[in-house]
Design a protein around this motif. Sequence first.
Motif, PDB file in Angstrom:
ATOM      1  N   THR A 428       0.800  -1.223   0.000  1.00  0.00           N
ATOM      2  CA  THR A 428       0.000   0.000   0.000  1.00  0.00           C
ATOM      3  C   THR A 428       0.831   1.271   0.000  1.00  0.00           C
ATOM      4  OG1 THR A 428      -0.197  -0.366   2.394  1.00  0.00           O
ATOM      5  CG2 THR A 428      -2.059  -1.018   1.015  1.00  0.00           C
ATOM      6  N   GLY A 429       2.119   1.154  -0.273  1.00  0.00           N
ATOM      7  CA  GLY A 429       2.891   2.337  -0.596  1.00  0.00           C
ATOM      8  C   GLY A 429       3.507   3.089   0.553  1.00  0.00           C
ATOM      9  N   TYR A 430       3.795   4.365   0.250  1.00  0.00           N
ATOM     10  CA  TYR A 430       4.648   5.201   1.091  1.00  0.00           C
ATOM     11  C   TYR A 430       3.968   6.510   1.445  1.00  0.00           C
ATOM     12  CZ  TYR A 430       8.389   2.026  -0.301  1.00  0.00           C
ATOM     13  OH  TYR A 430       9.159   0.919  -0.497  1.00  0.00           O
ATOM     14  N   ASP A 431       4.537   7.178   2.437  1.00  0.00           N
ATOM     15  CA  ASP A 431       4.130   8.524   2.786  1.00  0.00           C
ATOM     16  C   ASP A 431       4.743   9.470   1.758  1.00  0.00           C
ATOM     17  OD1 ASP A 431       3.825  11.071   3.768  1.00  0.00           O
ATOM     18  OD2 ASP A 431       4.392  10.583   5.815  1.00  0.00           O
ATOM     19  N   THR A 432       3.915  10.083   0.932  1.00  0.00           N
ATOM     20  CA  THR A 432       4.403  10.979  -0.117  1.00  0.00           C
ATOM     21  C   THR A 432       3.934  12.411   0.117  1.00  0.00           C
ATOM     22  OG1 THR A 432       2.516  10.370  -1.507  1.00  0.00           O
ATOM     23  CG2 THR A 432       4.553   9.160  -1.847  1.00  0.00           C
ATOM     24  N   THR A 433       3.792  12.787   1.385  1.00  0.00           N
ATOM     25  CA  THR A 433       3.367  14.149   1.722  1.00  0.00           C
ATOM     26  C   THR A 433       4.539  15.121   1.733  1.00  0.00           C
ATOM     27  OG1 THR A 433       3.651  13.745   4.097  1.00  0.00           O
ATOM     28  CG2 THR A 433       1.477  13.267   3.139  1.00  0.00           C
ATOM     29  N   PRO A 530      -1.716  20.784 -15.904  1.00  0.00           N
ATOM     30  CA  PRO A 530      -3.022  20.664 -16.569  1.00  0.00           C
ATOM     31  C   PRO A 530      -2.926  20.233 -18.031  1.00  0.00           C
ATOM     32  CG  PRO A 530      -2.985  22.614 -15.191  1.00  0.00           C
ATOM     33  CD  PRO A 530      -1.583  22.088 -15.200  1.00  0.00           C
ATOM     34  N   THR A 531      -1.752  20.372 -18.639  1.00  0.00           N
ATOM     35  CA  THR A 531      -1.585  19.908 -20.024  1.00  0.00           C
ATOM     36  C   THR A 531      -1.286  18.417 -20.101  1.00  0.00           C
ATOM     37  OG1 THR A 531       0.840  20.239 -20.179  1.00  0.00           O
ATOM     38  CG2 THR A 531      -0.584  22.161 -20.554  1.00  0.00           C
ATOM     39  N   ARG A 537      -8.106  12.483 -13.034  1.00  0.00           N
ATOM     40  CA  ARG A 537      -8.575  11.867 -11.792  1.00  0.00           C
ATOM     41  C   ARG A 537      -8.158  10.397 -11.738  1.00  0.00           C
ATOM     42  NH1 ARG A 537     -12.581  13.154  -8.051  1.00  0.00           N
ATOM     43  NH2 ARG A 537     -13.468  11.360  -6.947  1.00  0.00           N
ATOM     44  N   CYS A 538      -7.206  10.102 -10.895  1.00  0.00           N
ATOM     45  CA  CYS A 538      -6.756   8.720 -10.680  1.00  0.00           C
ATOM     46  C   CYS A 538      -6.013   8.648  -9.355  1.00  0.00           C
ATOM     47  CB  CYS A 538      -5.845   8.248 -11.829  1.00  0.00           C
ATOM     48  SG  CYS A 538      -4.228   9.066 -11.889  1.00  0.00           S
ATOM     49  N   GLU A 548      -7.167  13.445  -6.687  1.00  0.00           N
ATOM     50  CA  GLU A 548      -6.991  14.756  -7.287  1.00  0.00           C
ATOM     51  C   GLU A 548      -6.030  15.556  -6.427  1.00  0.00           C
ATOM     52  OE1 GLU A 548     -10.992  16.020  -9.440  1.00  0.00           O
ATOM     53  OE2 GLU A 548     -11.353  15.526  -7.338  1.00  0.00           O
ATOM     54  N   GLY A 549      -5.643  16.712  -6.916  1.00  0.00           N
ATOM     55  CA  GLY A 549      -4.743  17.548  -6.138  1.00  0.00           C
ATOM     56  C   GLY A 549      -3.455  17.826  -6.885  1.00  0.00           C
TER      57      GLY A 549
END
Length: 621
Positions: A428-433, A530-531, A537-538, A548-549
């Motif tokens: 389930t991955g990593y802390d990417t904050t 945005p380009t 959305r994924c 999103e974000g």
Amino acid sequence: MDDIGLPHVPSVTSAIPNRIHLADGTSVNSTEASQVEGDHPTDWNAHAAFKLGSFSIDEYGPLKVVVIGAGFSGITAGIRFRQHIQNLDLTIYEKNAGVGGTWYSNRYPGLACDIPSHCYQLTFEPKTDWSAFYAPGPEILAYMQGVAEKYKLMPYIKLEHELIQARFDEPSGKWHLRIRHPTGAYGEYEEIEDTADLLFCGTGSLSRWTWPDIEGLHTFKGRLFHSAQWDQQDGDSWQESVKGWRDKTVAVIGVGSSGIQLVPALQPRVAKLFNYVRGKTWLSPPFASEKLAALVKDSASSNYIFTEEDKKAFGDPKVYRAFRHDLEDNLNSTHSATLRGSEMQNAARVAFKENMIKRLAKKPWIADHLIPDFGVACRRLTPGPGYLEALCEDNVDFVPTHIKRITEDGIELVDGTQHKIDILVCATGYDTTYQSPFPMVGRNGTNLNDKWSPHPITYLSVCVDEFPNWFFSLGPNAGVGSGSLLAVIEKQVEYAVEVTKKLQRERLKTIEVKAEAVQDYDEYIEHYFPTSVYSERCRSWYKMGKEEGRVAGLWPGSCLHSLRALRYPRWEDFNYGQVDKVKNRLYWLGDGSTLNEKSMSGDRAWYLNDEYLDIPPIPQA
């Protein structure tokens, strides 16, 4: 030499305000002095106070560099700093018990490179005998260990030394560090302090793994694993760690890179496997260039195993260079596929969908739950050798229904279905904050976590204002969606080395990027993504939000774009702190000599050597 002034330095005599006395005993009026000396008379007092340095222009003072982390970034930094920085005091702190970074920490079943092995190595240290097109993790770790040994880095690396605080000290212009390491007694640590003239962090963005936020996770009474902290004895292979699982029911949560590698590795070694997937993802067809097809017999296989004959052919430097160059050229030809609505993006969606449906022919219903609506590469793209084929095996259940909670002996889904399991694996991955796990305090008491909230901001993904003499690799917006990540790491390290050379060459106290340069890069990022498909959305670790974000994990452009941008520092984007009590920006010119002249040693015609000559080609017409 410090007590001797410049020849012909004028002094102002208060009794004759309009006349200036020169060192040779003559005097002129202020107008004449301005004409003779080429300066403005009001500046003479400043010139009189100036003292020449007692050093040669290339007599570099001692400089202490501390590197955090001994993964690819730290190893590369250790090599390049020692290569280019003179009079260097170097220390590399690594929190793990061995070098290798994420390749040391991760040992889960099926761990492998997800780009061609020959594109996942340092540009200056080729390996011609990779075992497979996508090399297994232990082989990559062995490569890194070999590089560290070859370049004699181990005396500079302190293992099991974890940075727990970094604070910039304004008066000294140095970083003050607190390091924690075990004392040998179980669970006991001691702390040491260190300082650095320049701090380079090579810890990367995927270094702190996280458990999923699922009710009841830690009440599970079976065996619980996270892919980033695999439970195995030192020296054992992952195959040894799962040797007793043939009669077990195993659950794998996740469909990221780790989960996609875990499932096909475990499938033939367990009685039953559930793969719980709540998102969708693209899996690419096997990557292979025409060069690979020309050299090997089965280039269409999902992970080609190189034969001894192949490796022998790669022993020819010309053959190997051409092969590797062609692979990387191919790898760097896919950037336009990441742009929204591009022809290559549309073609990729068609090709990837056809490939996935074909590989899921035995269980075609899975395609409806796995093939995304978003663009190819919105999530990290992986070829996933064997993953879709493993899902089609009889002992594997693909479960798209969301998990409600973990029970003591299994998993309950939101529809009430319960699965009893023996072993639970969280991929389930990593802390990417990009929130630092320790206090990182810059100028004026600025805390990095505050500065990087609600999202991290940097300058070209290598430094940030208010944190002088601090540079990093694989920080915010440093990764690439396609291309060679190691080439990017090398350029980020080389950028920091160039800055360090300037710091030492010009005897600067500090170098700090301007706040407006950071803001301009932030503005560029906001307008670039945005380009691209990355802003669709994924669910992706590229983003600060779950779906999103802000995109914080990737460089705003291609891999080649990153390499070009980092090649030459824009010195005008930085502020510089001079050495204490020296106001003259050219103090570093020293006493007017070079070290070889003053010591009458070394080469005093170095400008004629090959490495300095730039011989222009003769025009043909």
